[in-house]
Design a protein around this motif. Structure first.
Motif, PDB file in Angstrom:
ATOM      1  N   SER A  11       0.856  -1.241  -0.071  1.00  0.00           N
ATOM      2  CA  SER A  11       0.026   0.004   0.223  1.00  0.00           C
ATOM      3  C   SER A  11       0.694   1.269  -0.033  1.00  0.00           C
ATOM      4  O   SER A  11       1.926   1.107   0.367  1.00  0.00           O
ATOM      5  CB  SER A  11      -0.893  -0.056   1.158  1.00  0.00           C
ATOM      6  OG  SER A  11      -0.231   0.130   2.485  1.00  0.00           O
ATOM      7  N   LEU A  12       0.323   2.295  -0.429  1.00  0.00           N
ATOM      8  CA  LEU A  12       0.890   3.630  -0.283  1.00  0.00           C
ATOM      9  C   LEU A  12       1.307   3.853   1.187  1.00  0.00           C
ATOM     10  O   LEU A  12       2.096   4.775   1.313  1.00  0.00           O
ATOM     11  CB  LEU A  12       0.074   4.679  -1.016  1.00  0.00           C
ATOM     12  CG  LEU A  12      -0.186   4.537  -2.738  1.00  0.00           C
ATOM     13  CD1 LEU A  12      -0.934   5.727  -3.131  1.00  0.00           C
ATOM     14  CD2 LEU A  12       1.200   4.752  -3.266  1.00  0.00           C
ATOM     15  N   LEU A  13       0.457   3.585   2.065  1.00  0.00           N
ATOM     16  CA  LEU A  13       0.804   3.905   3.311  1.00  0.00           C
ATOM     17  C   LEU A  13       2.007   3.295   3.953  1.00  0.00           C
ATOM     18  O   LEU A  13       3.105   3.811   4.465  1.00  0.00           O
ATOM     19  CB  LEU A  13      -0.403   3.142   4.169  1.00  0.00           C
ATOM     20  CG  LEU A  13      -0.367   3.660   5.795  1.00  0.00           C
ATOM     21  CD1 LEU A  13      -0.665   5.176   5.948  1.00  0.00           C
ATOM     22  CD2 LEU A  13      -1.674   3.174   6.517  1.00  0.00           C
ATOM     23  N   ALA A  14       2.430   1.874   3.556  1.00  0.00           N
ATOM     24  CA  ALA A  14       3.594   1.187   3.807  1.00  0.00           C
ATOM     25  C   ALA A  14       4.640   1.919   3.274  1.00  0.00           C
ATOM     26  O   ALA A  14       5.873   1.969   3.932  1.00  0.00           O
ATOM     27  CB  ALA A  14       3.528  -0.284   3.462  1.00  0.00           C
ATOM     28  N   LEU A  15       4.620   2.198   1.797  1.00  0.00           N
ATOM     29  CA  LEU A  15       5.639   2.925   1.158  1.00  0.00           C
ATOM     30  C   LEU A  15       5.991   4.171   1.569  1.00  0.00           C
ATOM     31  O   LEU A  15       7.300   4.560   1.480  1.00  0.00           O
ATOM     32  CB  LEU A  15       5.323   3.020  -0.297  1.00  0.00           C
ATOM     33  CG  LEU A  15       5.134   1.683  -1.142  1.00  0.00           C
ATOM     34  CD1 LEU A  15       4.419   1.805  -2.413  1.00  0.00           C
ATOM     35  CD2 LEU A  15       6.664   0.968  -1.449  1.00  0.00           C
ATOM     36  N   GLY A  16       4.970   4.877   1.997  1.00  0.00           N
ATOM     37  CA  GLY A  16       5.129   6.094   2.944  1.00  0.00           C
ATOM     38  C   GLY A  16       5.938   6.085   4.116  1.00  0.00           C
ATOM     39  O   GLY A  16       6.741   6.898   4.247  1.00  0.00           O
ATOM     40  N   ALA A  17       5.535   5.057   4.923  1.00  0.00           N
ATOM     41  CA  ALA A  17       6.292   4.805   6.212  1.00  0.00           C
ATOM     42  C   ALA A  17       7.679   4.323   5.821  1.00  0.00           C
ATOM     43  O   ALA A  17       8.771   5.062   6.460  1.00  0.00           O
ATOM     44  CB  ALA A  17       5.557   3.862   6.950  1.00  0.00           C
ATOM     45  N   MET A  18       7.736   3.800   4.711  1.00  0.00           N
ATOM     46  CA  MET A  18       9.398   3.541   4.310  1.00  0.00           C
ATOM     47  C   MET A  18      10.253   4.647   3.812  1.00  0.00           C
ATOM     48  O   MET A  18      11.495   4.957   4.246  1.00  0.00           O
ATOM     49  CB  MET A  18       9.464   2.329   3.190  1.00  0.00           C
ATOM     50  CG  MET A  18      10.898   1.831   2.896  1.00  0.00           C
ATOM     51  SD  MET A  18      11.414   0.657   4.173  1.00  0.00           S
ATOM     52  CE  MET A  18      13.110   0.689   3.705  1.00  0.00           C
TER      53      MET A  18
END
Length: 200
Positions: A11-18
């Motif tokens: 998800s974009l959420l996980a990519l954003g956290a990374m």
């Protein structure tokens, strides 16, 4: 790379956290390099052989990092939120270990294995629990990449390569430290594990 075969949805959420954690880790690295760069020039012994270990570790990271990313999960779903949480925790662990270890090492810190004429045997901070905290932190970084990018299959190749490269670096570093500190390093190594407190 194995990640190219079949990446898992992320998800974009996980990519954003990374991405956010990666920026913070780069800032931590810049701070560490600027601090170590101010150390006075003294006689030192370097091992260029440790760069081969760095190269093997980088191939391991490439096996996990390269490949298509399928950000198809609903960012409001439980799975997407869980993945982002896992990434955030792993990256926070990575940054904490790196920053605390580099702070404890001070002017001793270097990418290439080396010992300085004024080198100290660092046994405080995270080094009181494990002898190679930065390598443990980098492994957590690799796991965070696998979760964030959906490249779990890349770990099949990435993990062995990472640990082969790490072992190459560790063997050189420990040989140099034993050469400089002798029995003091042997006593330290006898009571403190390399990567996981009390385990390995």
């Amino acid at each position: 790379m194995l990640a190219l075969v079949h990446p898992e949805p992320t998800s974009l959420l996980a990519l954003g956290a990374m991405a956010a954690a990666f920026i913070i880790s780069l800032m931590a690295l810049a701070i560490t390099r600027s601090r170590s760069g101010k150390a006075p020039s003294v006689a030192e012994k370097k091992s260029r052989g440790s760069m081969l270990g760095v190269f093997v570790q980088m191939i391991g990271f490439a096996a996990v990092g390269f490949g298509p990313i399928v950000a198809s999960l609903d960012p409001h779903s439980t799975l997407a939120i869980s993945e982002a949480g896992v990434v955030a925790v792993l990256m926070a662990f990575t940054i904490l270990l790196f920053f605390s270890a580099s702070r404890a090492m001070g002017k001793n810190w270097s990418i290439v294995a080396r010992t300085r004429e004024d080198h100290q045997l660092v046994t405080w901070g995270p080094f009181a629990a494990i002898r190679h905290p930065i390598y443990t932190g980098l492994f957590a970084f690799m796991l965070a990449m696998a979760v964030a990018f959906g490249h779990w299959r890349g770990l099949i190749l990435g993990v062995p390569l990472y640990w082969i490269g790490t072992w190459m670096r560790v063997s050189i570093e420990e040989r140099m430290l034993r050469g400089q500190f002798g029995a003091a390093y042997d006593a330290y190594a006898a009571r403190v594990k390399r990567f996981v407190p009390g385990v390995i």
